[in-house]
Write an enzyme that holds these catalytic residues in place. Structure first.
Site, PDB file in Angstrom:
ATOM      1  N   SER A 265      30.014  40.556 -43.446  1.00 51.56           N
ATOM      2  CA  SER A 265      30.340  39.171 -43.767  1.00 51.56           C
ATOM      3  C   SER A 265      29.091  38.325 -44.019  1.00 51.56           C
ATOM      4  O   SER A 265      28.274  38.703 -44.845  1.00 51.56           O
ATOM      5  CB  SER A 265      31.200  38.604 -42.646  1.00 51.56           C
ATOM      6  N   LYS A 269      25.808  39.307 -46.411  1.00 52.45           N
ATOM      7  CA  LYS A 269      25.012  38.535 -47.372  1.00 52.45           C
ATOM      8  C   LYS A 269      23.544  38.684 -46.973  1.00 52.45           C
ATOM      9  O   LYS A 269      22.653  38.890 -47.804  1.00 52.45           O
ATOM     10  CB  LYS A 269      25.402  37.046 -47.341  1.00 52.45           C
ATOM     11  N   TRP A 356      39.810  36.433 -49.292  1.00 57.50           N
ATOM     12  CA  TRP A 356      38.821  35.347 -49.254  1.00 57.50           C
ATOM     13  C   TRP A 356      37.469  35.845 -49.795  1.00 57.50           C
ATOM     14  O   TRP A 356      36.738  35.107 -50.449  1.00 57.50           O
ATOM     15  CB  TRP A 356      38.720  34.867 -47.809  1.00 57.50           C
ATOM     16  N   HIS A 406      39.551  41.623 -42.798  1.00 62.54           N
ATOM     17  CA  HIS A 406      38.114  41.292 -42.766  1.00 62.54           C
ATOM     18  C   HIS A 406      37.523  41.759 -41.443  1.00 62.54           C
ATOM     19  O   HIS A 406      37.735  41.135 -40.406  1.00 62.54           O
ATOM     20  CB  HIS A 406      37.994  39.775 -42.908  1.00 62.54           C
TER      21      HIS A 406
HETATM   22  C1  GCU Z   1      33.595  32.548 -43.408  1.00 59.21           C
HETATM   23  C2  GCU Z   1      32.824  32.293 -44.677  1.00 59.21           C
HETATM   24  C3  GCU Z   1      32.411  33.590 -45.348  1.00 59.21           C
HETATM   25  C4  GCU Z   1      31.710  34.479 -44.371  1.00 59.21           C
HETATM   26  C5  GCU Z   1      32.566  34.671 -43.140  1.00 59.21           C
HETATM   27  C6  GCU Z   1      31.929  35.467 -42.002  1.00 59.21           C
HETATM   28  O1  GCU Z   1      34.831  33.081 -43.704  1.00 59.21           O
HETATM   29  O2  GCU Z   1      33.612  31.485 -45.509  1.00 59.21           O
HETATM   30  O3  GCU Z   1      31.569  33.334 -46.456  1.00 59.21           O
HETATM   31  O4  GCU Z   1      31.386  35.715 -44.962  1.00 59.21           O
HETATM   32  O5  GCU Z   1      32.862  33.403 -42.589  1.00 59.21           O
HETATM   33  O6  GCU Z   1      30.729  35.526 -41.899  1.00 59.21           O
HETATM   34  O7  GCU Z   1      32.690  35.976 -41.180  1.00 59.21           O
END
Ligand code: GCU
Length: 426
Positions: A265, A269, A356, A406
């Site tokens: 997540s 990134k 998402w 997720h």
């Molecule tokens: C939120 C956010 C995402 C991210 C995620 C996470 O959902 O919008 O961009 O990847 O958190 O880190 O769990």
């Protein structure tokens, strides 16, 4: 609050959300059309035709565009940095591994900024071992029930479920994220497990920089605020991964030429960016990283650049804010972030219910990175369209779409281990 006030309050909240946030698109029909920037097109108008040209000309251009417009520029490795081995236990996890805890002192000083590394080395080994390095969300003690792990004393987001009370981890936080960290499985496959709590670099909230490494550098430079291309929190976390790599390069139990950097997540990134700026990582793994990570920003599906800038303004550099209204103005897109890993190995994973994060956008980014890998004679995904769920594909670029939500699961890890075995010729 009275019942009526509650309803009025909710009404206002709904109107507010309606004004500030465009509705999330989850309909493939409404994605719209877009043109991806050609990764091989140089700013002088020429087209890259060789691996050499990519490495010497185009790659630095793309890296700089990501620095200036997305993640921001980070400082170099600090000269005075020092590693302090805090403790070692050769009989951790019932003898399966040696556990080491190391404090990385960025300024060389005990009372200066630093981070705590947790390292497990499999005891069954005949030579230095390859490693998986990734950050965790709530402190090193959450990755395993191992009672020997030091509990993080830093700020962590309050969470009953995770055992975080009053923004501090408690004893009950031990092993709370063990499902995301199959430590024993990784060790038994012959890999070291290395982790650091991302909050050691910067607490993950809008004001977190004040207590993190970014604030430290800002004060050192005598500046009051960040420039538009100064590093955001993701770049600060990625910088921490490079500092962890600096340590690993000094550890004789580790084969530092074979280190995979991974993250889930927001930390996915982070892993992608760490792998882009630091080519010592020989595999880069993005698990459900989504928007601002592996997902194509120009595709209007799931989270958008505007959503990111609204909810997490501290993650990216100041200049990124200007792309909320129109991500098509970004000079780069996610396929080029993935291409920055070439000619090394990169893996992108999505999950069916994680809309998402835009699974298809993640796949397309991996797919559109292929021409760069081809310059090196490297084979990409071996898939023209998105594979079915739970069917991993790919050679130099790996991809799978896991059934489920997720998360990062044992299934994901099995694929990463198999991919690493192949990449490292094991
Ligand atoms: C939120 C956010 C995402 C991210 C995620 C996470 O959902 O919008 O961009 O990847 O958190 O880190 O769990």
């Amino acid at each position: 609050m009275g019942q009526r006030n509650l309803w009025v309050g909710l009404g206002i909240a709904v109107v507010w959300v309606g004004i500030t946030a465009a509705a999330t698109n989850y309909d493939e029909e409404n994605v719209g059309t877009y043109t991806l920037p050609n990764p091989l097109a140089k700013t002088d108008g020429g087209i890259v035709t060789s691996a050499k040209e990519w490495m010497e000309q185009r790659r630095p251009e793309i890296l700089q565009l990501f620095e200036r417009h997305v993640y921001g520029r980070a400082p170099d490795r600090p000269q005075e940095m020092r590693f302090k081995i805090r403790n070692t236990d050769a009989k951790a996890l019932e003898g399966l591994a040696t556990r080491k805890e190391i404090t990385v002192l960025f300024t060389g000083k005990e009372d200066g900024p630093g981070m705590d590394l947790l390292v497990y080395i499999p005891n069954e080994k005949t030579k230095p071992v390859p490693a998986f390095l990734g950050m965790n969300f709530y402190g090193n003690q959450t990755i395993s029930g191992d009672p020997g792990i030091t509990i993080s004393k830093r700020w962590a987001r309050a969470s009953k479920e995770m055992g975080i009370e009053n923004d501090r981890a408690t004893e009950s936080s031990r092993g709370k994220h063990a499902s995301r960290w199959p430590v024993e499985m990784i060790l038994k496959r012959g890999y070291a497990v290395v982790t650091v709590y991302y909050g050691d670099l910067e607490p993950d909230h809008n004001e977190g920089w004040k207590d993190g490494i970014r604030g430290y550098y800002l004060r050192q430079q005598g500046k009051a605020e960040f420039a538009p291309d100064d590093w955001g929190a993701i770049a600060a976390w990625a910088w921490g991964l490079s500092r962890a790599m600096d340590y690993l390069a000094t550890d004789s139990d580790i084969d530092a030429k074979h280190v995979a950097v991974h993250g889930h997540s927001r930390l996915g990134k982070t892993a992608l960016w760490a792998g882009a700026i630091d080519d010592r990582f020989s595999i880069v793994i993005s698990n459900d990283s989504g928007e601002g990570g592996a997902a194509i920003a120009r595709r209007n599906f799931g989270e958008t650049v505007a959503d990111l800038n609204r909810a997490f303004p501290h993650w990216f550099c100041g200049a990124y804010k200007q792309y909320s209204a129109d991500p098509a103005k970004l000079p780069i897109d996610a396929h080029e972030l993935i291409a920055l890993a070439a000619p090394r190995f990169v893996y992108v994973a999505s999950a069916t219910e994680d809309r998402w994060a835009d699974p298809k956008g993640e796949f397309l980014a991996a797919k559109n990175a292929e021409p760069v890998f081809a310059l090196f004679g490297k084979e990409g995904l071996h898939a023209d369209s998105m594979p079915e769920a739970d069917r991993p594909v790919g050679k130099s670029i790996g991809y799978h779409l896991r059934t489920g939500k997720h998360d990062i699961t044992a299934y994901d890890w099995e694929q990463y281990l198999n991919f690493a075995d192949r990449a490292f010729g094991r």
